[in-house]
Design an enzyme around this catalytic site. Structure first.
Site, PDB file in Angstrom:
ATOM      1  N   THR A   1       0.840  -1.207   0.000  1.00 54.51           N
ATOM      2  CA  THR A   1       0.000   0.000   0.000  1.00 54.51           C
ATOM      3  C   THR A   1       0.872   1.254   0.000  1.00 54.51           C
ATOM      4  OG1 THR A   1      -1.739  -1.188   1.166  1.00 54.51           O
ATOM      5  CG2 THR A   1      -1.822   1.222   1.269  1.00 54.51           C
TER       6      THR A   1
ATOM      7  N   GLN B   1       0.775  -9.068  -6.434  1.00 61.70           N
ATOM      8  CA  GLN B   1       0.354 -10.470  -6.550  1.00 61.70           C
ATOM      9  C   GLN B   1       1.195 -11.261  -7.543  1.00 61.70           C
ATOM     10  OE1 GLN B   1      -1.606 -12.145  -4.659  1.00 61.70           O
ATOM     11  NE2 GLN B   1      -2.709 -10.551  -3.546  1.00 61.70           N
TER      12      GLN B   1
ATOM     13  N   ALA C   1       6.075  -7.901   0.728  1.00 65.88           N
ATOM     14  CA  ALA C   1       6.759  -9.114   1.187  1.00 65.88           C
ATOM     15  C   ALA C   1       5.799 -10.249   1.534  1.00 65.88           C
ATOM     16  CB  ALA C   1       7.610  -8.781   2.417  1.00 65.88           C
ATOM     17  N   HIS C   2       4.693  -9.912   2.210  1.00 71.91           N
ATOM     18  CA  HIS C   2       3.883 -10.990   2.798  1.00 71.91           C
ATOM     19  C   HIS C   2       3.072 -11.799   1.790  1.00 71.91           C
ATOM     20  CE1 HIS C   2      -0.290  -9.067   3.168  1.00 71.91           C
ATOM     21  NE2 HIS C   2       0.438  -8.028   2.807  1.00 71.91           N
TER      22      HIS C   2
ATOM     23  N   THR D   1      13.823   5.145   9.699  1.00 73.93           N
ATOM     24  CA  THR D   1      14.725   4.004   9.877  1.00 73.93           C
ATOM     25  C   THR D   1      14.087   2.752   9.294  1.00 73.93           C
ATOM     26  OG1 THR D   1      15.630   5.019  11.851  1.00 73.93           O
ATOM     27  CG2 THR D   1      15.979   2.640  11.608  1.00 73.93           C
TER      28      THR D   1
ATOM     29  N   CYS E   1      -8.177  -8.025   1.235  1.00 74.75           N
ATOM     30  CA  CYS E   1      -8.012  -7.024   2.282  1.00 74.75           C
ATOM     31  C   CYS E   1      -9.341  -6.670   2.916  1.00 74.75           C
ATOM     32  CB  CYS E   1      -7.334  -5.780   1.722  1.00 74.75           C
ATOM     33  SG  CYS E   1      -5.649  -6.145   1.255  1.00 74.75           S
TER      34      CYS E   1
END
Ligand code: PLP
Length: 380
Positions: A69, A178, A199-200, A236, A322
Site C-alpha cells: 500500500t 500479486q 513481502a507478505h 529508519t 483485504c
C-alpha cells in the site's frame, strides 16, 4: 487446517524466518557508521539486491517501504507531485483499493480504463483513448495497472499497455504485489516505470514492501525525515522485515516451477466443481496466476460458503482479500460483467509454497459437501 488464502498472506518461508532472526540480532541502525551499523547496512543491501534480482532490476532502483500500500501511495503521489499535477491518472477498473483510493486522493483528474469480461484490461479502448490524448489539456497520462488481480488471478497485458502509454509520452505504475513469486517478473520486459511489491504475499513478513523505480522516472518524496532510501522514503528501515522480504523474494523465484505446477491441480479441482453443477469460474478464459481460483454458484452466498469451509477445515476468502471479514460485493467481478447475484456468491481459493496436492482434493470435497447440504436444506 488447509490454508487456501495465500493471496491474502502467504505463510512465512523458512528462509525468511532465518534471515529475520539474524537481522533482529544485528541490533544496530543501518545508517550508523560504526561496525555494528555497517553490519546492519550489509543486511539491508543484501535484501535490496535480492528483491531487485527477483524482478530483473538493479539494487539501486529499489526503495523499501512498509508494504504494498505504501509503495503504491508513494508511486502515485510521488509521480503526480514531481509532475506538479500536470497529469491524468488512468486507473484500471479492477485495481486494488490501495491504487484506486490513492488515485482518488491525488488531486488530479482520474479516468477509468475498463476490462473485458475475461478480466483483462481492454487494450483497444486504452489505445483509442491514448491516440486521442491531448497533453495540453490532460497533461502526462499515468496508467495504473496491476500485474495480476488479487481476486481472480487474471494476469494483465502490462507489457502491451505500458508500450501504448510510452508511445503516448506517459508513465506506467504497475502494482506487482500479486505477481512476485507467482509468475516470472522482469521490469525490463514489462517496460513499466514503477513496480510495487509486498513481502507478505511472497512468503515474507507483513509490513515490508518496495517500490522499484525506473532510473530517471519522476518521483517526489512524500515522507520526509532522516533521508533514508535516497531521501525518497525517510524513516529508519524495518531491518528484520526487509531481510525477510529479501530472503522470501529469492526463495519465491527459485520456487517458481513448483508454483507453476499448481495450475494443473487447480484446473483439475475446478473441473470437479463444475461437474457438480452451475459453477462459474471467474477469469478462466484468460491467463491466470497458477495458484488462484475464484468461483461462484448462484444462490450460495459467499459468507455462508466461507463459514462452511472454515468448519470443514479449509481457510478461504470471499471477495477481496483485504476486505475479508467485512464481506462486500466484489467490484472486480462487477467490472467483469458478473451480475450482483453471482458476484455475491464468489469465493476465492489461493495456494502456494506449502500446498500439497491433496489440499486441492480436500478443498473440492469440502465445497461439494457444503453445496450438497445447502441443496438438501433447500429441498427439505
Ligand atoms: N495490491 C494488491 C494487488 C494486493 O493484493 C494487496 C494486498 O492485498 C495490496 C496491493 C496491498 O499490499 P499490502 O498489504 O502489503 O499493503
Amino acid at each position: 487446517m488447509i490454508y487456501a488464502d495465500y493471496n491474502a498472506t502467504a505463510p512465512l518461508r523458512d528462509e525468511a524466518r532465518r534471515a529475520m532472526l539474524v537481522a533482529l540480532d544485528a541490533g544496530a541502525n543501518p545508517s550508523s557508521v560504526h561496525a555494528p551499523g555497517r553490519a546492519a547496512r550489509k543486511i539491508l543491501e543484501t535484501a535490496r539486491r535480492q528483491v531487485a534480482t527477483a524482478v530483473g532490476g538493479i539494487a539501486s532502483d529499489v526503495i523499501f517501504t512498509s508494504g504494498g500500500t505504501e509503495a503504491i501511495a508513494l508511486a502515485i503521489h510521488g509521480a503526480v507531485a514531481k509532475l506538479d499535477g500536470d497529469c491524468t491518472l488512468i486507473v484500471s477498473a479492477i485495481e486494488h483499493e490501495a491504487s484506486a483510493k490513492n488515485a482518488g486522493f491525488a488531486n488530479v483528474p482520474v479516468e477509468t480504463t475498463y476490462v473485458l469480461p475475461t478480466g483483462e484490461v481492454d487494450l483497444n479502448a486504452l489505445s483509442d483513448r491514448l491516440k486521442a490524448w491531448d497533453t495540453s489539456r490532460s497533461g502526462t497520462p499515468i496508467l495504473v495497472l496491476m500485474l495480476a488481480n488479487n481476486e481472480t488471478g487474471v494476469i494483465q497485458p502490462v507489457t502491451e499497455a505500458a508500450s501504448l502509454v510510452r508511445e503516448a509520452g506517459g508513465l506506467t505504475i504497475c502494482d506487482g504485489v500479486q505477481g512476485l513469486g507467482k509468475l516470472p517478473v522482469n521490469v525490463s520486459l514489462l517496460g513499466v516505470d514503477y513496480l510495487t511489491l509486498s513481502a507478505h504475499k511472497a512468503g515474507g513478513p507483513q509490513g515490508a514492501g518496495a517500490l522499484w523505480l525506473r532510473s530517471g522516472a519522476p518521483l517526489k518524496a512524500k515522507l520526509h525525515g532522516g533521508g533514508q532510501e535516497r531521501s525518497l522514503r525517510s524513516g529508519t528501515e524495518n531491518l528484520s522485515g526487509i531481510a525477510g522480504f529479501g530472503a522470501a523474494a529469492e526463495a519465491a523465484v527459485t520456487d517458481l516451477p513448483a508454483m507453476e505446477g499448481l495450475a494443473a491441480l487447480r484446473d483439475a479441482m475446478e473441473q470437479r466443481l463444475k461437474a457438480e453443477g452451475q459453477v462459474t469460474v471467474f477469469g478462466e478464459q484468460a491467463k491466470r496466476l497458477p495458484n488462484t481460483s475464484n468461483f461462484a454458484i448462484e444462490g450460495f452466498r459467499a459468507e455462508t460458503q466461507v463459514m462452511a469451509m472454515d468448519l470443514a477445515g479449509v481457510a478461504v476468502s470471499s471477495g477481496s482479500a483485504c476486505s475479508s471479514g467485512k464481506v462486500k460485493r466484489s467490484l472486480v467481478l462487477s467490472a467483469m460483467g458478473a451480475p450482483d447475484s453471482l458476484a455475491e456468491c464468489a469465493i476465492r481459493t489461493s495456494y502456494g509454497w506449502k500446498t500439497k496436492q491433496e489440499d486441492f482434493d480436500l478443498t473440492a470435497d469440502a465445497w461439494l459437501e457444503a453445496a450438497r447440504r445447502r441443496k438438501l436444506k433447500e429441498t427439505a
